[in-house]
Design a protein around this motif. Structure first.
Motif, PDB file in Angstrom:
ATOM      1  N   UNK A 190      26.362  38.173  72.580  1.00 45.01           N
ATOM      2  CA  UNK A 190      27.449  38.532  72.973  1.00 45.01           C
ATOM      3  C   UNK A 190      27.176  39.882  73.840  1.00 45.01           C
ATOM      4  N   UNK A 191      25.979  40.147  73.895  1.00 45.49           N
ATOM      5  CA  UNK A 191      25.680  41.281  74.775  1.00 45.49           C
ATOM      6  C   UNK A 191      25.055  40.926  76.310  1.00 45.49           C
ATOM      7  N   UNK A 214      20.565  49.862  65.863  1.00 45.81           N
ATOM      8  CA  UNK A 214      21.932  49.642  65.420  1.00 45.81           C
ATOM      9  C   UNK A 214      22.897  49.449  66.297  1.00 45.81           C
ATOM     10  N   UNK A 215      22.685  50.058  67.695  1.00 51.63           N
ATOM     11  CA  UNK A 215      23.550  50.089  68.763  1.00 51.63           C
ATOM     12  C   UNK A 215      23.812  48.560  69.118  1.00 51.63           C
ATOM     13  N   UNK A 216      22.684  47.625  69.323  1.00 56.20           N
ATOM     14  CA  UNK A 216      22.984  46.528  69.621  1.00 56.20           C
ATOM     15  C   UNK A 216      23.582  45.618  68.504  1.00 56.20           C
ATOM     16  N   UNK A 232      27.328  46.609  68.148  1.00 59.12           N
ATOM     17  CA  UNK A 232      27.959  45.928  69.322  1.00 59.12           C
ATOM     18  C   UNK A 232      28.360  44.410  69.392  1.00 59.12           C
ATOM     19  N   UNK A 233      27.177  43.833  68.883  1.00 55.87           N
ATOM     20  CA  UNK A 233      27.182  42.297  69.043  1.00 55.87           C
ATOM     21  C   UNK A 233      28.166  41.749  67.817  1.00 55.87           C
ATOM     22  N   UNK A 246      33.707  44.716  74.521  1.00 52.15           N
ATOM     23  CA  UNK A 246      33.101  44.385  75.714  1.00 52.15           C
ATOM     24  C   UNK A 246      31.578  44.755  75.645  1.00 52.15           C
ATOM     25  N   UNK A 247      30.806  43.958  76.261  1.00 46.59           N
ATOM     26  CA  UNK A 247      29.415  44.057  76.369  1.00 46.59           C
ATOM     27  C   UNK A 247      29.034  45.205  77.454  1.00 46.59           C
ATOM     28  N   UNK A 248      29.884  45.622  77.824  1.00 46.65           N
ATOM     29  CA  UNK A 248      29.928  46.795  78.971  1.00 46.65           C
ATOM     30  C   UNK A 248      30.079  48.022  78.115  1.00 46.65           C
ATOM     31  N   UNK A 249      28.936  48.646  78.026  1.00 46.09           N
ATOM     32  CA  UNK A 249      29.166  50.049  77.016  1.00 46.09           C
ATOM     33  C   UNK A 249      28.344  51.179  77.298  1.00 46.09           C
TER      34      UNK A 249
END
Length: 167
Positions: free
Chosen positions: A33-34, A60-62, A65-66, A71-74
């Motif tokens: 997803x990223x 933890x960020x990825x 986010x996953x 959105x994968x734009x972060x």
């Protein structure tokens, strides 16, 4: 499962999950997803209220986010300022950015920041990932507008993801 068939086979995968099968989404490079396929499946799981958990990577960020469905734009911000004036300026500036926003927030301060987010990010969704990879792992999802405050006794490590602006 790849970018050319993900819309077509996501329903089949959802049915497997509903049948209590264990399903893993694995990428041959990177985190699903990223900048990789998977967002359609994650969003279908969220719509169906099915539990999705990340297998932790390097951050933890990825991980948060996953499984956010956003959105994968972060933009990763990290810890927010404590001083009121600096915080207001930062949040105002961030509110114009139409990417997912990722923060680390101490559990003891989450209600303070939720109230600030309600002033600047009403046009977004929120994911609060608590204690990822630990026994009390929890993912709280809602729109910023209606997310409720937490008990003052909340503990744990929190990674908060705000979605891109909802159209």
């Amino acid at each position: 499962y790849h970018k050319f068939n993900e819309k077509k086979i996501s329903k089949n995968i959802i049915n497997l999950i509903k049948e209590k099968k264990i399903v893993s989404l694995i990428s041959d490079a990177g985190t699903p997803t990223i900048s990789d396929p998977g967002i359609i499946l994650i969003n279908e799981c969220i719509k169906e209220n099915l539990f999705v958990t990340p297998i932790p990577g390097s951050s933890a960020v990825t991980s948060a986010l996953s499984v956010s469905g956003f959105s994968h734009k972060y933009l990763f911000f990290g810890f927010l300022e404590n001083k009121e004036k600096d915080l207001e300026k930062t949040l105002k500036n961030l509110s114009y950015i139409n990417y997912s926003l990722v923060f680390f927030i101490p559990a003891s301060k989450i209600n303070y920041y939720i109230n600030k987010f309600k002033r600047h990010f009403l046009d977004r969704k929120i994911l609060i990932a608590r204690e990822m990879t630990k026994i009390y792992e929890e993912f709280i999802r809602n729109s910023v507008e209606v997310i409720e405050n937490f008990p003052e006794t909340l503990k744990g490590e929190l990674t908060v993801v705000l979605s891109e602006k909802i159209k």
